[in-house]
Design a protein around this motif. Structure first.
Motif, PDB file in Angstrom:
ATOM      1  N   THR A 164       7.054   3.867  -0.498  1.00  0.00           N
ATOM      2  CA  THR A 164       7.538   2.734   0.363  1.00  0.00           C
ATOM      3  C   THR A 164       7.264   3.293   1.655  1.00  0.00           C
ATOM      4  O   THR A 164       7.304   4.130   2.424  1.00  0.00           O
ATOM      5  N   ARG A 175      11.811  -4.297  -4.023  1.00  0.00           N
ATOM      6  CA  ARG A 175      10.750  -5.177  -4.517  1.00  0.00           C
ATOM      7  C   ARG A 175      10.304  -4.311  -5.816  1.00  0.00           C
ATOM      8  O   ARG A 175       9.657  -4.813  -6.559  1.00  0.00           O
ATOM      9  N   SER A 245      -0.457   1.506   4.267  1.00  0.00           N
ATOM     10  CA  SER A 245      -1.926   1.265   5.025  1.00  0.00           C
ATOM     11  C   SER A 245      -2.925   1.112   3.952  1.00  0.00           C
ATOM     12  O   SER A 245      -2.804   2.030   2.894  1.00  0.00           O
ATOM     13  N   GLU A 397      -4.947  -4.264  12.482  1.00  0.00           N
ATOM     14  CA  GLU A 397      -3.537  -4.879  12.694  1.00  0.00           C
ATOM     15  C   GLU A 397      -2.805  -4.241  13.888  1.00  0.00           C
ATOM     16  O   GLU A 397      -3.072  -3.122  14.173  1.00  0.00           O
TER      17      GLU A 397
HETATM   18  P1  NAP Z   1       1.249   4.526   5.421  1.00  0.00           P
HETATM   19  O1  NAP Z   1       1.114   5.455   6.940  1.00  0.00           O
HETATM   20  O2  NAP Z   1       0.355   4.078   4.842  1.00  0.00           O
HETATM   21  O3  NAP Z   1       2.638   5.229   4.987  1.00  0.00           O
HETATM   22  C1  NAP Z   1       3.264   4.429   3.914  1.00  0.00           C
HETATM   23  C2  NAP Z   1       4.036   5.394   3.017  1.00  0.00           C
HETATM   24  O4  NAP Z   1       2.965   6.167   2.422  1.00  0.00           O
HETATM   25  C3  NAP Z   1       4.769   6.343   3.622  1.00  0.00           C
HETATM   26  O5  NAP Z   1       6.098   6.484   2.797  1.00  0.00           O
HETATM   27  C4  NAP Z   1       4.190   7.425   3.766  1.00  0.00           C
HETATM   28  O6  NAP Z   1       4.812   8.476   4.189  1.00  0.00           O
HETATM   29  C5  NAP Z   1       3.409   7.474   2.597  1.00  0.00           C
HETATM   30  N1  NAP Z   1       2.177   8.409   2.746  1.00  0.00           N
HETATM   31  C6  NAP Z   1       1.401   8.571   3.745  1.00  0.00           C
HETATM   32  N2  NAP Z   1       0.257   9.362   3.555  1.00  0.00           N
HETATM   33  C7  NAP Z   1       0.427   9.539   2.110  1.00  0.00           C
HETATM   34  C8  NAP Z   1      -0.382  10.335   1.176  1.00  0.00           C
HETATM   35  N3  NAP Z   1      -1.392  10.940   1.562  1.00  0.00           N
HETATM   36  N4  NAP Z   1       0.025  10.301   0.023  1.00  0.00           N
HETATM   37  C9  NAP Z   1       1.214   9.557  -0.292  1.00  0.00           C
HETATM   38  N5  NAP Z   1       1.886   9.083   0.523  1.00  0.00           N
HETATM   39  C10 NAP Z   1       1.672   8.952   1.573  1.00  0.00           C
HETATM   40  O7  NAP Z   1       1.706   3.197   6.357  1.00  0.00           O
HETATM   41  P2  NAP Z   1       3.031   2.793   7.414  1.00  0.00           P
HETATM   42  O8  NAP Z   1       2.386   3.209   8.721  1.00  0.00           O
HETATM   43  O9  NAP Z   1       4.212   3.493   7.173  1.00  0.00           O
HETATM   44  O10 NAP Z   1       3.437   1.362   7.096  1.00  0.00           O
HETATM   45  C11 NAP Z   1       2.540   0.149   7.763  1.00  0.00           C
HETATM   46  C12 NAP Z   1       1.357  -0.029   6.705  1.00  0.00           C
HETATM   47  O11 NAP Z   1       1.925  -0.807   5.532  1.00  0.00           O
HETATM   48  C13 NAP Z   1       0.678  -1.493   7.321  1.00  0.00           C
HETATM   49  O12 NAP Z   1      -0.626  -1.335   6.989  1.00  0.00           O
HETATM   50  C14 NAP Z   1       1.300  -2.597   6.634  1.00  0.00           C
HETATM   51  O13 NAP Z   1       0.113  -3.587   6.612  1.00  0.00           O
HETATM   52  C15 NAP Z   1       1.492  -1.959   5.307  1.00  0.00           C
HETATM   53  N6  NAP Z   1       2.529  -2.686   4.611  1.00  0.00           N
HETATM   54  C16 NAP Z   1       2.076  -3.632   3.429  1.00  0.00           C
HETATM   55  C17 NAP Z   1       2.845  -4.479   2.914  1.00  0.00           C
HETATM   56  C18 NAP Z   1       2.506  -5.522   1.944  1.00  0.00           C
HETATM   57  O14 NAP Z   1       3.351  -5.838   1.016  1.00  0.00           O
HETATM   58  N7  NAP Z   1       1.195  -5.289   1.565  1.00  0.00           N
HETATM   59  C19 NAP Z   1       4.466  -4.649   3.163  1.00  0.00           C
HETATM   60  C20 NAP Z   1       4.667  -3.544   4.388  1.00  0.00           C
HETATM   61  C21 NAP Z   1       3.692  -2.907   4.885  1.00  0.00           C
HETATM   62  P3  NAP Z   1       5.530   9.074   5.542  1.00  0.00           P
HETATM   63  O15 NAP Z   1       5.661   8.014   6.320  1.00  0.00           O
HETATM   64  O16 NAP Z   1       6.591   9.655   5.169  1.00  0.00           O
HETATM   65  O17 NAP Z   1       4.596  10.134   6.056  1.00  0.00           O
END
Ligand code: NAP
Length: 496
Positions: A164, A175, A245, A397
């Motif tokens: 998440t 969710r 992301s 974004e």
């Molecule tokens: P993110 O960098 O992709 O991180 C999301 C989650 O994935 C975090 O728990 C993160 O851990 C983890 N993660 C990162 N790299 C990983 C890897 N290589 N392997 C496994 N897990 C990994 O995204 P964010 O910046 O936190 O969140 C914002 C993004 O989420 C935006 O693009 C937004 O649009 C999207 N989002 C989408 C929805 C939807 O329902 N479509 C809802 C909310 C957000 P750490 O943070 O602990 O490193």
């Protein structure tokens, strides 16, 4: 940014003191095997709130083993009982909303009122899926030839890995956790390292609500990739559900293909917000404030591109500028604050870079665009007009409180611009013309359309995107299917 605090330091200390800081594995809290910890910071001050255990690969594997050990008996638990656990958790979350909101605001930054809103939304997933637990259906049919029978049953998919993001620290968890529990799946949850505290508080509530040990395991880590990849490739987990992301989602899909895991991907967005010349401008501006400013713009559903008909664009920009200019910015715990800080320096700097790029390409500033350089990661509510379609913020974004307005002259031009993105999560559309509303809703390439509304999220509705915004749906009556397998039993009949 000097509003009086609406909570006092003693409340903050009490709430922080009550939240567990270990890893939750097999029903108990314990430190990481290495003894490592990671800091959780307050984005309004940049100061550390608390240290939590920082899981390594061995901890992750132990969490997976605990989930596997719990899977069989949990799958056999009566659906009504699984539903009751969720219902009790819903009640407890609702009773504790004030403390949970304070915790969320401290770790994530959003104003208290928004944290309360998220917690109510998060709890509703438990109420909804608690009700869905007893409606898992099946089927029985006569084969077309009449000589055999088909029985169809739904069974839990098995152990799930749930990852998440930080922007909705509790709702993005419930969710996934809600339908997993309703379906009878044990799980390992990896919250975002910036906001693990809300998830830790949620784990306590579920344990108090009667969730058996090992069904929910939580591994917070500073090495998301290093800890999760071995779990994904292990093969014992059968499902991966991710919100985050698109680049990380792509990587996870590749890893999940190794053992052919079921996947749900809720990824990034680039929502267009269309205002036609026949729109009710009051509704459109209200919707714009909601779609843009919910969560300081740090939402996958945030309106990223305002496409406004030339004849109403000046009036729309004037009204939006007035509303954005009246917002109170500050620490989310302070009285009257409506806009908190962004989550970290990287997020704030990215917003600044995108705004500067748009200005260099000819956009005009109506308000904002002057980042605050004191403590905390604040960015002011900003309105830009005449934003050219080649500006980076029309492609990426923004994830911040910036409304970028571009004008259009006709419906085809608007729809073409709206669809000109690899994302397809949500589109917003404001018009009072019924035929246009239906026609444009059908033409927009998005998993969700907000028609004369700036808010689409609802636990009872199927949330999700198309194109590179994701796979699968969360919520609604289809939400539980993501955690169920369909089995068909062929029954010999009449001597066959
Ligand atoms: P993110 O960098 O992709 O991180 C999301 C989650 O994935 C975090 O728990 C993160 O851990 C983890 N993660 C990162 N790299 C990983 C890897 N290589 N392997 C496994 N897990 C990994 O995204 P964010 O910046 O936190 O969140 C914002 C993004 O989420 C935006 O693009 C937004 O649009 C999207 N989002 C989408 C929805 C939807 O329902 N479509 C809802 C909310 C957000 P750490 O943070 O602990 O490193």
């Amino acid at each position: 940014m000097s509003n009086p605090p609406s909570t006092n330091g003693a409340d903050e200390a009490r709430v922080l003191d009550a939240v567990p800081t270990g890893l939750f594995i097999g029903g108990s809290w314990r430190p990481a095997a290495s003894g490592a910890t990671l800091a959780v910071d307050d984005p309004a001050t940049g100061k550390t709130l608390v240290e939590v255990s920082d899981a390594g690969v061995a901890d992750g594997m132990e969490a997976l083993s605990a989930a596997c050990a719990a899977q069989q008996s949990f799958a056999a638990m009566a659906p009504r009982e699984r539903g009751e656990i969720l219902r009790r958790a819903y009640d407890t979350i609702t009773d504790r909303v004030d403390d949970l909101a304070l915790l969320m605001t401290m770790e994530m930054g959003k104003p208290l009122a928004e944290s309360k809103g998220e917690i109510a939304y998060a709890a509703e997933f438990f109420r909804w899926f608690g009700e869905e637990a007893v409606r898992i259906d099946g089927g029985y049919a006569i084969a077309p030839a009449g000589t055999s029978r088909f029985m169809v049953l739904k069974q839990p998919v098995g152990v799930c890995l749930l990852i998440t993001p930080w922007n909705f620290p509790m709702a993005m968890g419930t969710r996934k956790i809600g339908p997993a529990i309703a379906a009878g799946c044990a799980m390992v949850v990896k919250p975002a390292q910036q906001t693990p505290l809300s998830m830790h508080a949620l784990a306590e509530i579920l344990a108090e609500s009667g969730l058996p040990d090992g069904v929910l395991n939580i591994v917070t880590t500073s090495d998301a990739g290093g800890v999760m990849e071995p779990l994904i490739r292990d093969g014992r987990a059968r499902k991966l559900s991710f919100t985050g992301s698109t680049p990380v989602g792509r990587k996870l899909l590749e890893q999940a293909s190794d053992k052919v895991l079921r996947t749900s991907m809720e990824l990034g967005g680039n929502a267009p917000f269309l205002v036609f010349d026949d729109a009710d401008l009051d509704k459109a501006v209200d919707g714009a404030m909601q779609a843009k400013m919910r969560n300081m713009g740090e939402a996958c559903t945030a309106a990223n591109r305002f496409l406004v008909h030339r004849s109403v664009a000046p009036a729309f920009a004037d009204r939006l500028t007035e509303r954005m200019g009246a917002l109170v910015v500050g620490r989310g715990t302070d009285e009257g604050v409506q806009v908190g800080p962004l989550v970290d320096a990287k997020g704030r700097d990215k917003v600044g870079t995108l705004v500067r790029d748009a200005l260099d390409k000819g956009a005009q500033v109506r308000i904002g665009a002057d980042p605050h350089d004191g403590a905390g990661y604040f960015y002011p509510p900003t309105v830009l007009t005449d934003v050219p379609l080649d500006a980076r913020l029309t492609r990426e974004e923004i994830f911040g409180p910036v409304a970028a307005i571009t004008m259009f002259d006709d419906e085809d031009e608007a729809v073409t611009a709206a669809n000109d993105t690899e994302f397809g999560l949500v589109s917003y559309l404001f018009t009072e013309n019924l035929t246009r509303a239906l026609r444009v809703s059908e033409r927009l390439e998005a998993g969700m359309v907000g028609l004369n509304t700036g808010l689409v999220s609802n636990p009872a509705a199927p949330f999700g995107g198309i194109k590179q915004s994701g796979l699968g749906r969360e919520g609604g009556s289809v939400g539980i299917d993501e955690f169920l397998e369909t089995k068909y039993v062929a029954i010999g009949y009449g001597g066959q």
